[in-house]
Motif scaffolding. Sequence first.
Motif, PDB file in Angstrom:
ATOM      1  N   PHE A   1       5.746  -0.610   3.638  1.00 25.63           N
ATOM      2  CA  PHE A   1       5.620   0.288   2.495  1.00 25.63           C
ATOM      3  C   PHE A   1       4.637  -0.275   1.465  1.00 25.63           C
ATOM      4  O   PHE A   1       3.822   0.458   0.899  1.00 25.63           O
ATOM      5  N   HIS A   2       4.712  -1.590   1.214  1.00 25.35           N
ATOM      6  CA  HIS A   2       3.787  -2.203   0.260  1.00 25.35           C
ATOM      7  C   HIS A   2       2.340  -2.002   0.716  1.00 25.35           C
ATOM      8  O   HIS A   2       1.461  -1.670  -0.080  1.00 25.35           O
ATOM      9  N   LYS A   3       2.096  -2.230   2.009  1.00 19.96           N
ATOM     10  CA  LYS A   3       0.736  -2.129   2.551  1.00 19.96           C
ATOM     11  C   LYS A   3       0.248  -0.685   2.520  1.00 19.96           C
ATOM     12  O   LYS A   3      -0.918  -0.417   2.197  1.00 19.96           O
ATOM     13  N   THR A   4       1.138   0.247   2.858  1.00 19.99           N
ATOM     14  CA  THR A   4       0.757   1.655   2.872  1.00 19.99           C
ATOM     15  C   THR A   4       0.319   2.119   1.494  1.00 19.99           C
ATOM     16  O   THR A   4      -0.700   2.800   1.335  1.00 19.99           O
ATOM     17  N   VAL A   5       1.078   1.722   0.471  1.00 24.33           N
ATOM     18  CA  VAL A   5       0.743   2.106  -0.901  1.00 24.33           C
ATOM     19  C   VAL A   5      -0.527   1.396  -1.350  1.00 24.33           C
ATOM     20  O   VAL A   5      -1.441   2.009  -1.917  1.00 24.33           O
ATOM     21  N   ALA A   6      -0.604   0.091  -1.095  1.00 21.50           N
ATOM     22  CA  ALA A   6      -1.740  -0.698  -1.575  1.00 21.50           C
ATOM     23  C   ALA A   6      -3.058  -0.225  -0.986  1.00 21.50           C
ATOM     24  O   ALA A   6      -4.100  -0.281  -1.654  1.00 21.50           O
ATOM     25  N   CYS A   7      -3.031   0.232   0.275  1.00 21.07           N
ATOM     26  CA  CYS A   7      -4.265   0.641   0.951  1.00 21.07           C
ATOM     27  C   CYS A   7      -4.469   2.151   0.961  1.00 21.07           C
ATOM     28  O   CYS A   7      -5.457   2.630   1.520  1.00 21.07           O
TER      29      CYS A   7
END
Length: 508
Positions: free
Chosen positions: A174-180
């Motif tokens: 989830f962190h990666k999806t939002v960040a990218c």
Amino acid sequence: MLTMIDPIDHAKRHHAARVAVIDGPRRLSFAELHERAARLGAGLRRLGIREGDRVAVLASNGHRYVEAFLGIPAFGMVVVPLNTRLAEPELAAILKDAKPRVLLTDRDPGRLAFGVEHTIALTSEYEAILLETGGVPSPCRDEGAVAALFYTGGTTGKPKGVIATHRNLVANAFHKTVACSLSPEDRFLAIAAMFHVAGVAPLVGLVWLGATTVTLPSFEPEATLDAIEHHRITVIMPVPTMVAALVASQRRRPRDVSSLRMLGHAGSSIPNALIEAAHETFPDAELAQFYGATETASIVTCFRHEERAIGTPLLGSCGQAAAGVAVKIARQDGSECAPGEVGEILVRGPNVTVGYWNDPAATAAALDGGWYRSGDLGLMRDDGYVFVVDRKKDMIITGGENVYSIEVEDVLGRHPSVVEAAVFGVPDPTWGEAVQAVVVVGEDLLPVAAAVVEELRAHCRQFVAGYKVPKHIELQAAPLPKSGPGKVLKRALRERFIASEGTNPGRS
């Protein structure tokens, strides 16, 4: 409560017909990916592999690696990715620590085969297991269960098994999806080795979204750029050494990379000069810097549109804390540093490891009151932008003055003759430590090494204090030694320098 079964279940339900993985001529839909992951889980259980047992993978990137990384933990077992660049004794030490019952591999395992019960070739044997019929095992539903063991620490000492729970990997997705700003329309090119957490961390979110992952067996700049052009890749996440190689290759033979919306980079520090060169070479792509660690599964901070910081004091920052992650800079006693004050970077969040496998002492040292002590020195501005200054172990103390190796490496990297550079401290009877640099240049410059070294020292004096200018500079044409994920092995360079006692003719 979400575990590694949830992304592949969701993808089968909502994106069944979409292309999940492209591996050379092989294309898998999300329905096929789910089926193959489930058949792998069932096949391992038929071999007697139980919940919590470890399954090691020693292989190049490919669709079977994706299946294994998702399917092994999804059905209750623990995946142990092995660094393909390690020597056999190093791999044997990891196997002794992790005690996997199965080794999946695409190469001759040699004597490693004697350390596990079942060695399965990732060709005919693997496919035979998937062809056998049988019931699918129950999936793992415990988010606190161990999903993976990533062995790390090769740049500083004996590798440690970093525990990644289902909660860690799901949170990072989830962190990666939002960040990218990942979306179902993205095509991600997996060029970082999947034995490293940065190589597999994006996979979970991409599967959830229904986005496509394109794999290459290993990183080659020419093949990478060809793949971007052919597959209309939208996102890549190379390490800085790969960025440099891509810049050089694209300048030699330009490809159509107009589909690339994000060129992210992570894994180690990056010279500001390389950021500028990447923007000049890939002007239509957003540059994004990510900071993290294996222990954080992996993202901690992100700096979107890094190219907009060129020419400003923000250039060189690794960005602000990613959504869902807390970051602070702390003094030795644990108190929080003031804005701009250098201290250790501490991280807290659901992505942070619960510890190291079979190593309670290392676990206690790294985890302090709910915070992970990164071992990196950094500072945070009052607007939350973080700058990584150095590894604590790489900071040089010469004559009582602190020298941050990243600063000197960045200055050396701005010289036109320098391909790459590593800076570290070596013992010195007068100053305690002396600043040493190993610099990669073209072979044509080695016959005039003494003149080049003096030119580099003069270049450094223009930008840093005299005590920061390398006392010793060694030139070489060969690339710097690197770990599997692409980090420069400064420990190996330091040991080489000490062993040679300054007799190398390329050093001055």
